[in-house]
Motif scaffolding. Structure first.
Motif, short mmCIF file in Angstrom:
data_model
loop_
_atom_site.label_atom_id
_atom_site.label_comp_id
_atom_site.label_asym_id
_atom_site.label_seq_id
_atom_site.Cartn_x
_atom_site.Cartn_y
_atom_site.Cartn_z
N MET A 1 91.40 58.07 -13.42
CA MET A 1 92.53 58.33 -14.30
C MET A 1 93.43 57.11 -14.32
SD MET A 1 92.02 61.46 -15.27
CE MET A 1 93.20 62.77 -15.42
N ILE A 2 94.05 56.86 -15.45
CA ILE A 2 95.04 55.79 -15.56
C ILE A 2 96.39 56.42 -15.85
CG2 ILE A 2 93.38 54.02 -16.27
CD1 ILE A 2 94.45 54.34 -19.14
N GLU A 3 97.45 55.82 -15.30
CA GLU A 3 98.79 56.35 -15.51
C GLU A 3 99.46 55.60 -16.65
OE1 GLU A 3 102.44 55.83 -12.82
OE2 GLU A 3 101.67 57.82 -12.33
N THR A 5 102.95 55.90 -19.64
CA THR A 5 104.28 56.47 -19.84
C THR A 5 104.44 56.88 -21.30
OG1 THR A 5 105.09 54.91 -18.19
CG2 THR A 5 106.74 56.10 -19.48
N LYS A 11 105.66 60.24 -17.22
CA LYS A 11 104.41 59.60 -16.82
C LYS A 11 103.30 60.65 -16.81
CE LYS A 11 106.24 55.77 -14.18
NZ LYS A 11 105.81 54.72 -15.08
N ILE A 12 102.15 60.27 -17.36
CA ILE A 12 101.00 61.17 -17.39
C ILE A 12 99.74 60.40 -16.98
CG2 ILE A 12 101.97 62.70 -19.16
CD1 ILE A 12 100.13 61.28 -21.20
N LEU A 13 98.72 61.14 -16.60
CA LEU A 13 97.42 60.55 -16.28
C LEU A 13 96.46 60.85 -17.42
CD1 LEU A 13 97.13 61.60 -12.54
CD2 LEU A 13 97.65 59.33 -13.43
N ASN A 15 92.38 60.36 -18.76
CA ASN A 15 91.00 60.03 -18.43
C ASN A 15 90.57 58.92 -19.40
OD1 ASN A 15 88.23 59.86 -18.20
ND2 ASN A 15 87.95 62.07 -18.02
N TYR A 54 90.43 50.32 -13.72
CA TYR A 54 89.84 51.63 -13.41
C TYR A 54 88.31 51.50 -13.26
CZ TYR A 54 87.99 56.30 -14.21
OH TYR A 54 87.27 57.47 -14.10
#
Length: 61
Positions: A1-3, A5, A11-13, A15, A54
């Motif tokens: 997962m990448i974070e 904004t 902030k969200i993750l 896929n 990632y």
């Protein structure tokens, strides 16, 4: 997962395997394979770098 904004600061993750298109219009819009669009604060280049990191991390395991 990448974070990332969201434009509202949350902030969200995400896929990265679900990313279909990343475009700057001038906001950065992520389009997922599901058709959902998310506007984020990170630039297109930052998203590209996050996905590369990632994938490197996955291959290193």
């Amino acid at each position: 997962m990448i974070e990332v904004t969201k434009i509202n600061g949350v902030k969200i993750l995400i896929n990265p395997h679900l990313l279909e298109v990343v475009e700057e219009t001038p906001d950065t819009v992520l389009t997922l394979t599901t058709g959902k669009k998310i506007i984020v604060k990170e630039s297109r280049q930052e998203i590209k770098n996050l996905v590369k990191l990632y994938r490197k991390d996955i291959l290193a395991d």
